[in-house]
Design an enzyme around this catalytic site. Sequence first.
Site, mmCIF file in Angstrom:
data_model
loop_
_atom_site.group_PDB
_atom_site.id
_atom_site.type_symbol
_atom_site.label_atom_id
_atom_site.label_comp_id
_atom_site.label_asym_id
_atom_site.label_seq_id
_atom_site.Cartn_x
_atom_site.Cartn_y
_atom_site.Cartn_z
ATOM 1 C CG ASP A 179 -5.696 -3.627 -2.202
ATOM 2 O OD1 ASP A 179 -5.406 -3.247 -1.050
ATOM 3 O OD2 ASP A 179 -6.025 -4.803 -2.472
ATOM 4 C CG ASP A 224 -8.912 0.537 9.411
ATOM 5 O OD1 ASP A 224 -9.602 1.022 10.317
ATOM 6 O OD2 ASP A 224 -9.418 -0.133 8.487
ATOM 7 C CD GLU A 239 1.366 0.553 7.248
ATOM 8 O OE1 GLU A 239 0.980 0.681 6.076
ATOM 9 O OE2 GLU A 239 1.244 -0.497 7.875
ATOM 10 C CE LYS A 293 -10.849 3.774 6.961
ATOM 11 N NZ LYS A 293 -11.407 2.539 6.343
ATOM 12 N N GLY A 309 0.768 -1.244 0.000
ATOM 13 C CA GLY A 309 0.000 0.000 0.000
ATOM 14 C C GLY A 309 0.796 1.290 0.000
#
Length: 178
Positions: free
Chosen positions: A158, A102, A98, A130, A43
Site C-alpha cells: 500500500d 526491505d 511476507e 528489496k 501486506g
Amino acid sequence: MNNDIEEVLFDQEQIHEAAVRLGQTITKDYAGRKPLVLSVLKGAYLWTADLVREIDLYVDLEFIKISSYHGGVTSSNEIQLVTDVQSDVAGRDVLIIEDIVDTGQSLRFLKDLLKDRGANSVQVATFLDKKGGRKIEIDADYVGFDVRNEFVVGYGLDYAGLYRNLPYVGILKKDIYS
Ligand code: PRP
C-alpha cells in the site's frame, strides 16, 4: 487507480508463476511436516492466498499484524506488534509469509519473537525482496521476485492504505507521494 502507476513490474501471470514455483519448492522442502504458515498482515494477504494454494501439504494457517511504515513511504525503524498470533508456536516449523523484505527490520523482529517463543524452525517466503533497502543483514529463504529500490504498490502493498487491491505490482508515480 491504474493511472497512478508509473510502470508495471510484475503482472498477474508472472505472480501466478512465482506462486507455483515457490509452492512446489516449499512442498518438497517441508515434506512429512505440518508447517505453521504465518501470514504477516496486512501486506501479505494476497500473496498468502495464492501461495498456500500451491503448497500440497497439511498446514496450519495463522496471522500476525505488525506495522513499520505507518502508511508512509519509508520504514519508521520502530516495529509494533499490532495483533498477535493466536496459537502457540513452540516446537512448530513456522513459515513466515511476507509481501516484502526491505530494511529487514520487520523480519528480524518476527524471527526473534518466534525463536524466543520456542519455534523449532523459522523460515520466510517473501513475495518481493528489496535487497537495496537493507539496514540489517537478513535474508529470506524463498523469494518470489527481487525488486529494485523503488516504492512499489499493489498486490497487497500500500501507500497510505491504498492500492492493496491492484492485481499487479507497479511503481507509484512520484507526484502521488511527494
Ligand atoms: C511492510 C511489509 C513488511 C515490512 C517490510 O509492512 O508488509 O512487513 O513493511 O519492511 P522492512 O523490511 O523495512 O521492515 P507495513 O509496516 O507497511 O504494514 P502493512 O503490511 O500492514 O502495510
